[in-house]
Every structure is written in structure tokens, then in C-alpha cells.
Design a protein around this motif. Structure first.
Motif, PDB file in Angstrom:
ATOM      1  N   LEU A  72      20.475 -13.178  53.296  1.00 52.03           N
ATOM      2  CA  LEU A  72      20.499 -14.590  52.968  1.00 52.03           C
ATOM      3  C   LEU A  72      19.144 -15.238  53.241  1.00 52.03           C
ATOM      4  O   LEU A  72      18.334 -14.693  53.966  1.00 52.03           O
ATOM      5  N   PHE A  73      18.961 -16.416  52.693  1.00 50.28           N
ATOM      6  CA  PHE A  73      17.714 -17.174  52.719  1.00 50.28           C
ATOM      7  C   PHE A  73      16.714 -16.536  51.749  1.00 50.28           C
ATOM      8  O   PHE A  73      16.806 -15.356  51.401  1.00 50.28           O
ATOM      9  N   TRP A  74      15.739 -17.328  51.333  1.00 52.40           N
ATOM     10  CA  TRP A  74      14.752 -16.873  50.363  1.00 52.40           C
ATOM     11  C   TRP A  74      13.938 -15.680  50.876  1.00 52.40           C
ATOM     12  O   TRP A  74      13.446 -14.875  50.092  1.00 52.40           O
ATOM     13  N   ASP A  75      13.779 -15.588  52.185  1.00 56.40           N
ATOM     14  CA  ASP A  75      12.989 -14.476  52.740  1.00 56.40           C
ATOM     15  C   ASP A  75      13.866 -13.430  53.406  1.00 56.40           C
ATOM     16  O   ASP A  75      13.370 -12.575  54.147  1.00 56.40           O
TER      17      ASP A  75
ATOM     18  N   GLY B 131       6.815 -16.495  52.647  1.00 58.45           N
ATOM     19  CA  GLY B 131       7.973 -15.728  52.225  1.00 58.45           C
ATOM     20  C   GLY B 131       8.329 -14.558  53.112  1.00 58.45           C
ATOM     21  O   GLY B 131       8.413 -14.678  54.342  1.00 58.45           O
ATOM     22  N   LEU B 132       8.537 -13.385  52.504  1.00 57.12           N
ATOM     23  CA  LEU B 132       8.994 -12.189  53.210  1.00 57.12           C
ATOM     24  C   LEU B 132       8.070 -11.805  54.360  1.00 57.12           C
ATOM     25  O   LEU B 132       8.507 -11.205  55.349  1.00 57.12           O
TER      26      LEU B 132
ATOM     27  N   HIS C  53       4.112 -14.107  50.182  1.00 59.80           N
ATOM     28  CA  HIS C  53       4.556 -14.833  48.977  1.00 59.80           C
ATOM     29  C   HIS C  53       5.627 -14.094  48.184  1.00 59.80           C
ATOM     30  O   HIS C  53       5.859 -14.404  47.014  1.00 59.80           O
ATOM     31  N   LYS C  54       6.276 -13.126  48.809  1.00 53.96           N
ATOM     32  CA  LYS C  54       7.398 -12.465  48.155  1.00 53.96           C
ATOM     33  C   LYS C  54       8.701 -13.174  48.537  1.00 53.96           C
ATOM     34  O   LYS C  54       8.896 -13.546  49.696  1.00 53.96           O
ATOM     35  N   PHE C  55       9.576 -13.336  47.547  1.00 56.79           N
ATOM     36  CA  PHE C  55      10.862 -13.973  47.780  1.00 56.79           C
ATOM     37  C   PHE C  55      11.950 -13.168  47.081  1.00 56.79           C
ATOM     38  O   PHE C  55      11.692 -12.478  46.098  1.00 56.79           O
ATOM     39  N   ARG C  56      13.159 -13.267  47.621  1.00 54.19           N
ATOM     40  CA  ARG C  56      14.271 -12.484  47.092  1.00 54.19           C
ATOM     41  C   ARG C  56      14.642 -12.923  45.681  1.00 54.19           C
ATOM     42  O   ARG C  56      14.656 -14.105  45.356  1.00 54.19           O
ATOM     43  N   THR C  57      14.935 -11.939  44.838  1.00 54.77           N
ATOM     44  CA  THR C  57      15.383 -12.217  43.479  1.00 54.77           C
ATOM     45  C   THR C  57      16.696 -12.988  43.529  1.00 54.77           C
ATOM     46  O   THR C  57      17.696 -12.477  44.042  1.00 54.77           O
ATOM     47  N   PRO C  58      16.730 -14.206  43.013  1.00 54.68           N
ATOM     48  CA  PRO C  58      17.982 -14.953  43.039  1.00 54.68           C
ATOM     49  C   PRO C  58      18.927 -14.479  41.933  1.00 54.68           C
ATOM     50  O   PRO C  58      18.489 -13.955  40.910  1.00 54.68           O
ATOM     51  N   SER C  59      20.209 -14.653  42.158  1.00 55.26           N
ATOM     52  CA  SER C  59      21.180 -14.387  41.107  1.00 55.26           C
ATOM     53  C   SER C  59      20.952 -15.361  39.955  1.00 55.26           C
ATOM     54  O   SER C  59      20.554 -16.512  40.167  1.00 55.26           O
TER      55      SER C  59
ATOM     56  N   PRO D 122      16.593 -27.713  40.285  1.00 55.15           N
ATOM     57  CA  PRO D 122      15.451 -26.941  39.807  1.00 55.15           C
ATOM     58  C   PRO D 122      15.421 -25.548  40.421  1.00 55.15           C
ATOM     59  O   PRO D 122      16.284 -25.209  41.231  1.00 55.15           O
ATOM     60  N   PHE D 123      14.399 -24.773  40.038  1.00 49.94           N
ATOM     61  CA  PHE D 123      14.396 -23.347  40.342  1.00 49.94           C
ATOM     62  C   PHE D 123      13.176 -22.910  41.139  1.00 49.94           C
ATOM     63  O   PHE D 123      12.196 -23.617  41.236  1.00 49.94           O
ATOM     64  N   MET D 124      13.251 -21.713  41.665  1.00 49.01           N
ATOM     65  CA  MET D 124      12.262 -21.044  42.502  1.00 49.01           C
ATOM     66  C   MET D 124      12.386 -21.525  43.954  1.00 49.01           C
ATOM     67  O   MET D 124      13.071 -22.493  44.252  1.00 49.01           O
ATOM     68  N   HIS D 125      11.697 -20.821  44.856  1.00 54.09           N
ATOM     69  CA  HIS D 125      11.877 -21.067  46.284  1.00 54.09           C
ATOM     70  C   HIS D 125      11.456 -22.461  46.707  1.00 54.09           C
ATOM     71  O   HIS D 125      11.898 -22.967  47.741  1.00 54.09           O
ATOM     72  N   ASN D 126      10.576 -23.089  45.914  1.00 51.80           N
ATOM     73  CA  ASN D 126      10.142 -24.443  46.234  1.00 51.80           C
ATOM     74  C   ASN D 126      10.517 -25.451  45.149  1.00 51.80           C
ATOM     75  O   ASN D 126       9.980 -26.562  45.124  1.00 51.80           O
TER      76      ASN D 126
END
Length: 372
Positions: A110-113, A272-273, A284-290, A299-303
Motif C-alpha cells: 500500500l501507499f505510492w511507495d 518515491g520508492l 522517483h519510482k512509484f507503484r503501478t496503480p490499478s 486527477p492522476f499520478m502520485h502528485n
């Protein structure tokens, strides 16, 4: 019988197409979500889910008594906030987009990272996070013990007085019920053999998704996510350059997550990760969202840097952003193909957003009543 046979043949052809496209890249094909996985140490019961529902909406599980889980996961905002960056605890500012909790039961991190490995740990981290709930565990626990209805419910469900660790278990159980209904998703109905469930545009978009656009290389399987981490070059949020409170949050996060002094002094973006691994290649790596329920979660993306699905498709069509390390290249999609791809992405969402009413919350006792 002929129509039934024709429908079955069409279904077989569709499954064959989806599977073949995935097999060509050795990734799981798109599929319909099965039942949400339930951990052995937190089995589901109706009573536990009902308790978790109330706790999810209850501000007692925060620092100031007014920042429950639902403050940043609103049903009428796609179970997020519908803002680029999530709301911060009063006096602070958050630094990431609030991800929807719809289908969060299927993530392995869970979470973006990927900071939490379960919904139970995620609930704890969010309620106690300095720019989120900012709650102290012992104080939140004591608040629950002054609520007779909660005392009775915890005894029924867990056999004890309210303990904060059990509260996270109840909330996680509730969140595992917030999932996609496949009968309401055009793609899932199409996959089940209803050839009219998706528009012609969405069908063309599905071919692009599996082929020319190559979305399936990372967005695959029933969740439409490989749950891996990538740097796709999403630009830093403008808020971090313009608003001192965002800058304070960013520098504080870089500091308190144990980054290098250089990162703290010069940092201008979310790492990120890297915050979890401390490996430079993971910055700057973030988990692939569904991609499920995207229609309701902009809106979209981690930010929150990309406002619409059309913006997302255009971003990938251009080959991602500056500094990306995910191996993205320009896709060469025409404007018509971009529109078709958007139509397919929308077909991965339910026809209507998942809306649930806020439950009625119990009252706190006075000390005199508690002491009886």
C-alpha cells in the motif's frame, strides 16, 4: 441455440485475443477480479465489518478528533479527494495524491511507495502520519474506551476492550468490502460474453492497450497493475515550487524518512520508492496503480499532476516525462487512437461510482458515566 453458440465463440475469441497479447510479453492477461484475498489472521465477519465501517468514518481516530479515514477517502470523490494532492492535517499539508481505496484489498503493498504491506498497517500509518491523521495510538485507544457502543462491539468481535491494533483490523476488514462489482463494469461484462457491453471505440482501444500502446506490459492481470515500481518522469508538482507549506512538508518528509543530507538540502521532489530502499536507482519510482475505476478517481499520478485520462494517454504517447527510467518510448498514436484508448480505460470502471452513506456514529460517555 445458434445465438448462444455464436456468443460463446465470441467469448472464446476475446479471451484468446487478450491471453495471446499477454503471453507474447509473458505477463498475466486482463481478467475479472475474483474475491478479495482475506488474511488468515484477520477473518471477516459481518460484525467486524460493521465496526470497521464506523471506525473508518470516526474522527476519534486522529489527532484532533476530526480527521478520520474518510476525510481523505470520500465516496463521492472516488474514495479519494478529487484534488491533485491530499488534504493535510490542519496546520500541515500532505504531499501525495490520495489514492482510492476501491480495490485496495488486492494490493500486496500500500501507499505510492509501497510503505505498508497490508491494509491493517496502512490504516495505522495513515491515522498516525504527521501530515495525515497525526493521531497518538494510546490517545485514540482511550477515546474508543469511552464509547459504550464501541466497548460492546469490540468485546463481541475481538473479546476485549477496545485496543487500537484491533481498530486497524476492523477498518481493514471494512475496506476489503469496497471493491468493484464486475456485473457493473463494461469490460468485465464484455469478457463474460456480452459483445454489446463495450462501444466500438472501447473495443479498438482494447486492441491498442494490448498491442500498439503496450499498456499491458505494466497494467496487466485482473487488477490491471503489475504492482511494480517505475520512474516514468512525472514532473514535480507545481505546489512544491509555489507554496511554502508544501515545501516544508517535502523537506520534512525527506528528512524524517532517513534520506541523505544532500537530498534534504537540495530536494525539490518526492523520491518515491527510494524512501523505502535507499537505493539510488529507485528514486522517483512509484507503484503501478490499478486502472480499474479510473473514471471516478481523477486527477492522476502520485502528485495528481495529470488532470484527465486524456492527459494520461497523451503523456504516455509522448514517451513519458523527462528523466524517466522505465524504458518508455513515443507510441505514435493518432488523436483518434488516443480517444479510443481513453474509451477503453473508461470501460474498466463501473457504470456508476460506488457510493455509500456515512454511518451514524456513537456518542462518548462522560467520566462519571464511564466510572460506574
Amino acid at each position: 441455440m445458434k445465438n448462444k453458440a455464436k456468443q460463446l465463440l465470441g467469448q472464446v475469441a476475446l479471451i484468446s485475443f487478450v491471453s495471446t497479447a499477454a503471453m507474447a510479453q509473458d505477463v498475466p492477461p486482463l481478467a475479472t477480479l475474483g474475491p478479495a484475498p482475506i488474511p488468515a489472521d484477520n477473518p471477516m465477519t459481518p460484525e467486524k465489518i460493521a465496526l470497521g465501517e464506523k471506525l473508518f468514518w470516526d474522527g476519534r481516530l486522529s489527532g484532533n478528533g476530526a480527521m478520520p479515514c474518510s476525510a481523505c477517502h470520500l465516496p463521492d470523490a472516488g474514495w479519494g479527494t478529487a484534488t491533485p494532492i491530499s488534504f493535510g492535517y490542519p496546520g500541515t499539508q500532505h504531499w501525495r495524491n490520495s489514492q482510492t481505496i476501491v480495490n485496495s484489498a488486492y494490493y500486496n503493498k500500500l501507499f505510492w511507495d509501497g510503505a505498508s504491506r497490508s491494509l491493517e498497517l496502512q490504516a495505522k500509518a495513515a491515522a498516525g502520519g504527521g501530515v495525515a491523521g497525526n493521531g497518538d495510538g494510546s490517545m485514540m485507544e482511550m477515546r474508543l474506551r469511552f464509547v459504550p457502543e464501541y466497548v460492546a462491539a469490540f468485546k463481541e468481535v475481538f473479546g476485549t476492550v477496545p485496543h487500537i491494533s484491533a481498530a486497524w483490523m476492523a477498518i481493514a476488514a471494512y475496506e476489503r468490502t469496497i471493491v468493484t462489482d464486475a456485473t457493473k463494469v463494461p469490460f468485465d461484462r464484455f469478457l463474460a460474453g456480452d459483445e454489446t457491453a463495450m462501444s466500438d471505440e472501447a473495443k479498438r482501444g482494447m486492441e491498442l492497450f494490448n498491442g500498439k500502446a503496450n499498456c499491458i506490459s505494466c497494467h496487466n492481470g485482473a487488477l490491471v497493475s503489475d504492482q511494480k515500481f517505475y520512474n516514468i518522469g512525472v514532473p514535480a508538482a507545481a505546489e512544491f515550487e509555489e507554496d511554502p507549506l508544501y515545501q516544508i512538508t517535502l523537506r520534512w518528509e525527506l528528512y524524517q524518512k532517513g534520506g541523505r543530507h544532500e537530498d534534504y538540502k537540495t530536494g525539490a521532489d518526492d523520491l518515491g520508492l527510494y524512501h523505502q530502499t535507499k537505493r539510488p536507482d529507485d528514486k522517483h519510482k512509484f507503484r503501478t496503480p490499478s486502472l480499474r475505476e479510473l473514471r471516478w478517481t481523477e486527477p492522476f499520478m502520485h502528485n495528481g499532476g495529470l488532470e484527465t485520462l486524456a492527459d494520461v494517454v497523451a503523456f504516455y504517447n509522448a514517451g513519458g516525462g523527462e528523466g524517466q527510467t522505465a524504458g518508455l518510448t513515443p507510441l505514435g498514436l493518432s488523436s483518434e487512437e488516443e480517444a479510443d484508448l481513453v474509451a477503453f480505460l473508461e470501460a474498466l470502471s463501473m457504470d456508476e461510482p460506488l457510493l455509500l452513506d456515512e454511518p451514524e456514529l456513537p456518542e462518548t460517555n462522560t467520566w462519571a458515566e464511564f466510572a460506574k
